[in-house]
Design an enzyme around this catalytic site. Structure first.
Site, mmCIF file in Angstrom:
data_model
loop_
_atom_site.group_PDB
_atom_site.id
_atom_site.type_symbol
_atom_site.label_atom_id
_atom_site.label_comp_id
_atom_site.label_asym_id
_atom_site.label_seq_id
_atom_site.Cartn_x
_atom_site.Cartn_y
_atom_site.Cartn_z
ATOM 1 N N ARG A 31 0.908 -1.469 0.171
ATOM 2 C CA ARG A 31 0.071 0.059 0.065
ATOM 3 C C ARG A 31 0.901 1.305 0.059
ATOM 4 O O ARG A 31 2.065 0.976 0.374
ATOM 5 C CB ARG A 31 -0.908 -0.126 1.090
ATOM 6 C CG ARG A 31 -2.111 -0.905 1.114
ATOM 7 C CD ARG A 31 -3.126 -0.413 0.208
ATOM 8 N NE ARG A 31 -4.326 -1.385 0.305
ATOM 9 C CZ ARG A 31 -4.567 -2.437 -0.579
ATOM 10 N NH1 ARG A 31 -3.415 -2.987 -1.217
ATOM 11 N NH2 ARG A 31 -5.679 -3.072 -0.549
ATOM 12 N N GLU A 73 -3.089 7.459 -6.270
ATOM 13 C CA GLU A 73 -3.412 6.395 -7.312
ATOM 14 C C GLU A 73 -4.337 6.702 -8.393
ATOM 15 O O GLU A 73 -5.458 7.186 -7.894
ATOM 16 C CB GLU A 73 -3.663 5.069 -6.658
ATOM 17 C CG GLU A 73 -2.321 4.584 -5.814
ATOM 18 C CD GLU A 73 -2.618 3.369 -5.039
ATOM 19 O OE1 GLU A 73 -3.830 2.765 -5.200
ATOM 20 O OE2 GLU A 73 -1.793 2.745 -4.681
ATOM 21 N N HIS A 84 -1.057 -0.042 -9.189
ATOM 22 C CA HIS A 84 -1.852 -0.904 -8.201
ATOM 23 C C HIS A 84 -2.618 -2.180 -8.920
ATOM 24 O O HIS A 84 -3.724 -2.330 -8.759
ATOM 25 C CB HIS A 84 -2.712 -0.205 -7.185
ATOM 26 C CG HIS A 84 -3.054 -0.639 -6.172
ATOM 27 N ND1 HIS A 84 -3.509 0.088 -5.085
ATOM 28 C CD2 HIS A 84 -2.984 -1.995 -5.470
ATOM 29 C CE1 HIS A 84 -3.699 -0.715 -4.014
ATOM 30 N NE2 HIS A 84 -3.434 -2.003 -4.383
#
Length: 349
Positions: free
Chosen positions: A247, A276, A295
């Site tokens: 993360r 993100e 991601h």
């Protein structure tokens, strides 16, 4: 008063259609979909009636008012369970949920193979300098291949920070495929537990000093936020690579930029970011020795279907009064049980 219809909602999208298919096969359950842009008059009654909130969108894809915080919990007095799609639960204030008697669950392990493979792919791509070679060929003429000499991962040392489902799979792949030594730092596991997962227990500082590759695989919590900063990067070896599929906010992006700029480490593989997706002008994206993805480590067809299925099965088990296997805040169980009995008229197992 006990109710019969069980209410579940989600915002924007689900991991996979199988989640909706499984839930909609139950005649005693209603599934509602909201959008980030849903008007107050549409989402307010859904929140008020909901028993389960399935979070499908990632942190920056979810509108702030749909993050699980004290205000949302206040508007959802019947909410019993918050279920996060993957292993992470960034949009959820777990302490606020515990205080409100709300159970938080995730789908830990559902995408472990996909994330582990992504981390290994980054490790090998960085070692062989494949991304640097690719960029050089697209940009320059008469590329000198000797200037792009890589290294073998065979027999090297990888340090795994967080040896849960993903970290354990990385350890298996590195030992089995490449004969690597695996070090692990995980304050929630004993030395014997870590050994059973194929690694040697070490403290974080020792892991950073000894590893040729450092892989971050722990959840974002109050304890792990900012865990890897300037001091930690300074402990790494100049030939070492930093890889994270965990993360954003666990590592300090500015400190990583400085470590790369000053050539204190050899490169980085980054799947997670503080924002993100990161903008194209992000400083870390300007390095040829940074391998980046938005991601997507856990975004595979197999992982999405697996997560959708286990999320649906876990929710149905919980609504049928069973104890879910992936509880984030187990200390809430007595309060949750009392609220469950008040709403549905039965005490959960």
């Amino acid at each position: 008063m006990a109710v019969n219809t069980k209410r579940v909602f989600y915002v924007k999208y689900l991991a996979h259609q199988i989640y909706a298919d499984i839930l909609r096969a139950r005649p005693d359950l209603r599934l509602d979909r909201l959008e980030n842009e849903s008007a107050e008059e549409m989402f307010a009654p859904v929140l008020a009636a909901a028993h389960v909130y399935q979070i499908g969108a990632a942190r920056d894809e979810l509108a702030p008012h749909f993050h699980v915080h004290a205000e949302l919990l206040r508007r959802a007095p019947n909410l019993l369970i918050v279920s996060s799609n993957g292993a992470g639960f960034d949009p959820v204030d777990v302490e606020a949920c515990t205080e409100a008697g709300v159970l938080v669950v995730n789908q830990s392990g559902g995408n472990a193979h996909s994330v582990a493979e992504h981390a290994i792919g980054m490790m090998l791509t960085l070692s062989k300098r494949i991304i640097e070679a690719d960029r050089a060929l697209r940009r320059d003429r008469d590329v000198n291949r000797n200037a792009l000499m890589g290294t073998e991962a065979q027999g090297r040392t990888i340090g795994v920070v967080g040896i849960g489902n993903v970290g354990r799979r990385i350890a298996e792949l590195c030992k089995g495929l490449l004969g690597m030594t695996v070090l692990a730092y995980d304050p929630y596991l004993s030395a014997s537990d870590i050994a059973a997962r194929g690694a040697q227990e070490v403290e974080l500082d020792e892991l950073l000093r000894r590893s040729d590759y450092v892989s971050i695989n722990c959840p974002l919590t109050k304890e792990s936020r900012g865990m890897i900063g300037a001091r930690e990067f300074s402990l790494m070896q100049p030939h070492a690579y930093f890889i994270t599929t965990a993360r954003g906010f666990i590592h300090d992006e500015a400190a990583l930029f400085e470590a790369l700029r000053d050539k204190r480490i050899a490169g980085a593989g980054l799947d997670v970011w503080s924002k993100e997706p990161p903008p194209p002008e992000h400083p870390l994206l300007q390095f040829d020795n940074v391998l980046a993805s938005p991601h997507t480590a856990g975004v595979t067809r197999e992982a999405r279907e697996n997560m959708g299925r286990i999320a649906a099965e876990q929710i149905l088990d919980a609504l049928d009064g069973k104890r879910p296997p992936r509880v984030i805040n187990p200390e809430v169980w007595p309060r949750y049980s009392a609220r469950f009995a008040q709403i549905f008229g039965v005490i959960p197992a």
